[in-house]
Design a protein around this motif. Structure first.
Motif, PDB file in Angstrom:
ATOM      1  N   ARG A 283      72.446  51.477 125.123  1.00 61.47           N
ATOM      2  CA  ARG A 283      71.634  51.418 126.344  1.00 61.47           C
ATOM      3  C   ARG A 283      72.620  51.531 127.509  1.00 61.47           C
ATOM      4  NH1 ARG A 283      69.273  46.757 125.878  1.00 61.47           N
ATOM      5  NH2 ARG A 283      67.328  47.567 124.987  1.00 61.47           N
ATOM      6  N   VAL A 284      72.361  52.510 128.345  1.00 67.24           N
ATOM      7  CA  VAL A 284      73.280  52.794 129.450  1.00 67.24           C
ATOM      8  C   VAL A 284      72.585  52.469 130.760  1.00 67.24           C
ATOM      9  CG1 VAL A 284      74.705  54.529 130.610  1.00 67.24           C
ATOM     10  CG2 VAL A 284      74.377  54.636 128.126  1.00 67.24           C
ATOM     11  N   HIS A 285      73.227  51.638 131.564  1.00 71.15           N
ATOM     12  CA  HIS A 285      72.740  51.331 132.907  1.00 71.15           C
ATOM     13  C   HIS A 285      73.561  52.153 133.907  1.00 71.15           C
ATOM     14  CE1 HIS A 285      70.434  47.750 131.545  1.00 71.15           C
ATOM     15  NE2 HIS A 285      71.392  47.703 130.595  1.00 71.15           N
ATOM     16  N   MET A 286      72.886  52.707 134.882  1.00 69.03           N
ATOM     17  CA  MET A 286      73.568  53.589 135.847  1.00 69.03           C
ATOM     18  C   MET A 286      72.977  53.432 137.235  1.00 69.03           C
ATOM     19  SD  MET A 286      71.980  57.225 134.491  1.00 69.03           S
ATOM     20  CE  MET A 286      72.149  56.787 132.771  1.00 69.03           C
ATOM     21  N   GLU A 287      73.762  53.852 138.249  1.00 68.59           N
ATOM     22  CA  GLU A 287      73.291  53.805 139.640  1.00 68.59           C
ATOM     23  C   GLU A 287      73.690  55.108 140.348  1.00 68.59           C
ATOM     24  OE1 GLU A 287      75.216  50.462 141.425  1.00 68.59           O
ATOM     25  OE2 GLU A 287      77.186  51.454 141.517  1.00 68.59           O
TER      26      GLU A 287
ATOM     27  N   THR B 293      70.661  61.965 120.602  1.00 69.12           N
ATOM     28  CA  THR B 293      69.210  61.700 120.591  1.00 69.12           C
ATOM     29  C   THR B 293      68.861  60.778 121.749  1.00 69.12           C
ATOM     30  OG1 THR B 293      69.145  61.895 118.188  1.00 69.12           O
ATOM     31  CG2 THR B 293      67.290  60.770 119.246  1.00 69.12           C
ATOM     32  N   VAL B 294      67.826  61.145 122.536  1.00 70.78           N
ATOM     33  CA  VAL B 294      67.390  60.343 123.675  1.00 70.78           C
ATOM     34  C   VAL B 294      66.125  59.588 123.258  1.00 70.78           C
ATOM     35  CG1 VAL B 294      66.686  60.353 126.088  1.00 70.78           C
ATOM     36  CG2 VAL B 294      68.357  62.050 125.264  1.00 70.78           C
ATOM     37  N   TRP B 295      66.214  58.261 123.156  1.00 69.63           N
ATOM     38  CA  TRP B 295      65.050  57.457 122.789  1.00 69.63           C
ATOM     39  C   TRP B 295      64.173  57.146 123.994  1.00 69.63           C
ATOM     40  CZ3 TRP B 295      64.028  57.630 117.937  1.00 69.63           C
ATOM     41  CH2 TRP B 295      65.036  57.651 116.971  1.00 69.63           C
ATOM     42  N   TRP B 296      64.848  56.866 125.087  1.00 69.63           N
ATOM     43  CA  TRP B 296      64.048  56.456 126.254  1.00 69.63           C
ATOM     44  C   TRP B 296      64.898  56.564 127.512  1.00 69.63           C
ATOM     45  CZ3 TRP B 296      64.574  52.448 129.826  1.00 69.63           C
ATOM     46  CH2 TRP B 296      63.441  52.173 130.625  1.00 69.63           C
ATOM     47  N   MET B 297      64.218  56.828 128.682  1.00 67.45           N
ATOM     48  CA  MET B 297      64.908  56.825 129.973  1.00 67.45           C
ATOM     49  C   MET B 297      63.910  56.401 131.033  1.00 67.45           C
ATOM     50  SD  MET B 297      66.966  59.869 131.982  1.00 67.45           S
ATOM     51  CE  MET B 297      68.091  60.098 130.625  1.00 67.45           C
ATOM     52  N   GLY B 298      64.318  55.474 131.937  1.00 69.34           N
ATOM     53  CA  GLY B 298      63.398  55.020 132.970  1.00 69.34           C
ATOM     54  C   GLY B 298      64.118  54.266 134.068  1.00 69.34           C
ATOM     55  N   ASN B 299      63.293  53.679 134.958  1.00 71.92           N
ATOM     56  CA  ASN B 299      63.785  52.942 136.116  1.00 71.92           C
ATOM     57  C   ASN B 299      64.451  51.640 135.668  1.00 71.92           C
ATOM     58  OD1 ASN B 299      63.322  50.827 138.402  1.00 71.92           O
ATOM     59  ND2 ASN B 299      63.151  52.834 139.407  1.00 71.92           N
ATOM     60  N   ASP B 300      65.462  51.224 136.422  1.00 68.80           N
ATOM     61  CA  ASP B 300      66.189  49.998 136.065  1.00 68.80           C
ATOM     62  C   ASP B 300      66.199  49.021 137.236  1.00 68.80           C
ATOM     63  OD1 ASP B 300      67.663  48.269 134.486  1.00 68.80           O
ATOM     64  OD2 ASP B 300      69.575  49.215 134.985  1.00 68.80           O
ATOM     65  N   GLY B 301      65.018  48.786 137.806  1.00 72.18           N
ATOM     66  CA  GLY B 301      64.888  47.785 138.868  1.00 72.18           C
ATOM     67  C   GLY B 301      65.000  48.343 140.269  1.00 72.18           C
ATOM     68  N   GLY B 302      65.116  49.629 140.466  1.00 69.79           N
ATOM     69  CA  GLY B 302      65.188  50.190 141.811  1.00 69.79           C
ATOM     70  C   GLY B 302      65.154  51.709 141.739  1.00 69.79           C
TER      71      GLY B 302
ATOM     72  N   ALA C  73      68.862  53.487 137.111  1.00 69.80           N
ATOM     73  CA  ALA C  73      68.175  53.990 135.919  1.00 69.80           C
ATOM     74  C   ALA C  73      68.916  53.493 134.680  1.00 69.80           C
ATOM     75  CB  ALA C  73      68.141  55.520 135.939  1.00 69.80           C
ATOM     76  N   LYS C  74      68.177  53.559 133.543  1.00 69.46           N
ATOM     77  CA  LYS C  74      68.809  53.231 132.273  1.00 69.46           C
ATOM     78  C   LYS C  74      68.252  54.163 131.207  1.00 69.46           C
ATOM     79  CE  LYS C  74      65.531  49.484 131.233  1.00 69.46           C
ATOM     80  NZ  LYS C  74      65.398  48.042 130.929  1.00 69.46           N
ATOM     81  N   ALA C  75      69.084  54.360 130.162  1.00 66.31           N
ATOM     82  CA  ALA C  75      68.700  55.287 129.093  1.00 66.31           C
ATOM     83  C   ALA C  75      69.151  54.699 127.767  1.00 66.31           C
ATOM     84  CB  ALA C  75      69.326  56.652 129.320  1.00 66.31           C
ATOM     85  N   GLU C  76      68.325  54.927 126.750  1.00 66.22           N
ATOM     86  CA  GLU C  76      68.692  54.521 125.400  1.00 66.22           C
ATOM     87  C   GLU C  76      68.907  55.788 124.586  1.00 66.22           C
ATOM     88  OE1 GLU C  76      65.809  51.856 123.810  1.00 66.22           O
ATOM     89  OE2 GLU C  76      66.177  50.302 125.320  1.00 66.22           O
ATOM     90  N   VAL C  77      70.119  55.902 124.067  1.00 64.06           N
ATOM     91  CA  VAL C  77      70.508  57.123 123.350  1.00 64.06           C
ATOM     92  C   VAL C  77      71.205  56.737 122.054  1.00 64.06           C
ATOM     93  CG1 VAL C  77      70.741  58.505 125.460  1.00 64.06           C
ATOM     94  CG2 VAL C  77      72.705  57.223 124.579  1.00 64.06           C
ATOM     95  N   ALA C  78      71.289  57.745 121.162  1.00 64.03           N
ATOM     96  CA  ALA C  78      71.935  57.493 119.866  1.00 64.03           C
ATOM     97  C   ALA C  78      72.619  58.758 119.394  1.00 64.03           C
ATOM     98  CB  ALA C  78      70.903  57.031 118.848  1.00 64.03           C
ATOM     99  N   SER C  79      73.578  58.598 118.507  1.00 65.25           N
ATOM    100  CA  SER C  79      74.240  59.755 117.909  1.00 65.25           C
ATOM    101  C   SER C  79      73.262  60.441 116.977  1.00 65.25           C
ATOM    102  CB  SER C  79      75.488  59.318 117.148  1.00 65.25           C
ATOM    103  OG  SER C  79      75.125  58.407 116.127  1.00 65.25           O
ATOM    104  N   PRO C  80      73.421  61.748 116.752  1.00 61.93           N
ATOM    105  CA  PRO C  80      72.482  62.474 115.891  1.00 61.93           C
ATOM    106  C   PRO C  80      72.586  61.989 114.445  1.00 61.93           C
ATOM    107  CG  PRO C  80      74.361  63.859 116.427  1.00 61.93           C
ATOM    108  CD  PRO C  80      74.497  62.629 117.263  1.00 61.93           C
ATOM    109  N   GLY C  81      71.485  62.063 113.740  1.00 61.83           N
ATOM    110  CA  GLY C  81      71.480  61.638 112.328  1.00 61.83           C
ATOM    111  C   GLY C  81      71.110  60.176 112.193  1.00 61.83           C
TER     112      GLY C  81
END
Length: 238
Positions: free
Chosen positions: A218-222, A190-199, A203-211
């Motif tokens: 919260r995952v931070h990525m470049e 499940t994807v709760w949110w995804m957006g910019n992470d300061g540049g 980017a960062k995304a908030e996800v969860a297991s189904p159910g």
């Protein structure tokens, strides 16, 4: 006297008769001998002629037999040559058929071997792809520790522009990076949110297991040029 003359004449007549008889007998003997000689010569000549004719006939028959024998020998030789030629032709044809059959068999064996080699190669590639898919699945399901993440790869070329449009290539690659970092299944999380992470390249995304009640992250990525999105930090949310 008359009696004496009569006796003399009687004696002369007897002598004449005797002489005539003797002469007649001599002529008869001469005629018989001549006839015997004449007919004997004719018989001898006829016998000789007959013998000569028989000899000539025998010789002619022998010559004819020789000619027939020669003709027969020539015919037999011709037949033998013909038979030899036919046997030679049949042998050559048989050899050609055997060579063609052997060549065909060899070709079929080579084609079969080639097909088997291709089949084995395809099976090897299939197994390799399956192993790779299994490795990718295990990698998605196994959560690496912070600092051990690697870029996930990308299909994008040229200058990178971060996109937050759902379904875009860049969006899908961000989801893949989040799944890789958390060990979740990209198809079911499940994807709760995804957006910019300061540049623009972060980017960062908030996800969860189904159910309900499953863990949330919260995952931070470049972005890494030509290598795709790389998770740099994962935070488990309470």
């Amino acid at each position: 006297m008359n009696s004496s003359r009569s006796d003399i004449q009687s004696k002369k007549r007897k002598q004449n008769i005797f002489l005539n008889s003797s002469i007649a007998v001599v002529f008869v003997l001469i005629a018989g001998v001549s006839a015997f000689i004449f007919f004997g010569d004719n018989e001898n000549q006829a016998a000789e002629t007959e013998e000569k004719t028989i000899a000539e006939q025998v010789q002619e028959n022998a010559g004819a037999q020789d000619e027939n024998s020669n003709d027969s020998n020539e015919l037999t030789a011709s037949e033998i040559d013909s038979d030899d030629n036919e046997e030679s032709a049949e042998s050559v044809a048989a050899n050609e058929e055997e060579e063609e059959a052997a060549a065909k068999k060899e070709k079929e064996a080579a084609e079969k071997k080639e097909q088997e080699a291709k089949k084995k190669e395809q099976e090897a590639k299939k197994k390799e792809n399956e192993k790779k898919e299994d490795a990718d699945t295990n990698e998605d399901q196994t959560r690496p520790e912070d600092g051990e993440f690697k870029p996930i790869g990308t299909e994008q070329t040229g200058e990178h522009v971060s996109s937050y449009e759902t379904g875009s290539v860049d969006w899908n690659e961000k989801l893949k990076a989040a799944a890789y970092a958390t060990g979740l299944d990209v198809n079911t999380m499940t994807v709760w949110w995804m957006g910019n992470d300061g540049g623009p390249q972060n980017a960062k995304a908030e996800v969860a297991s189904p159910g309900a009640g499953g863990p949330e992250y919260r995952v931070h990525m470049e972005w890494v040029d030509k290598k795709g999105w790389k998770p740099v930090k994962v935070v488990e949310l309470q």
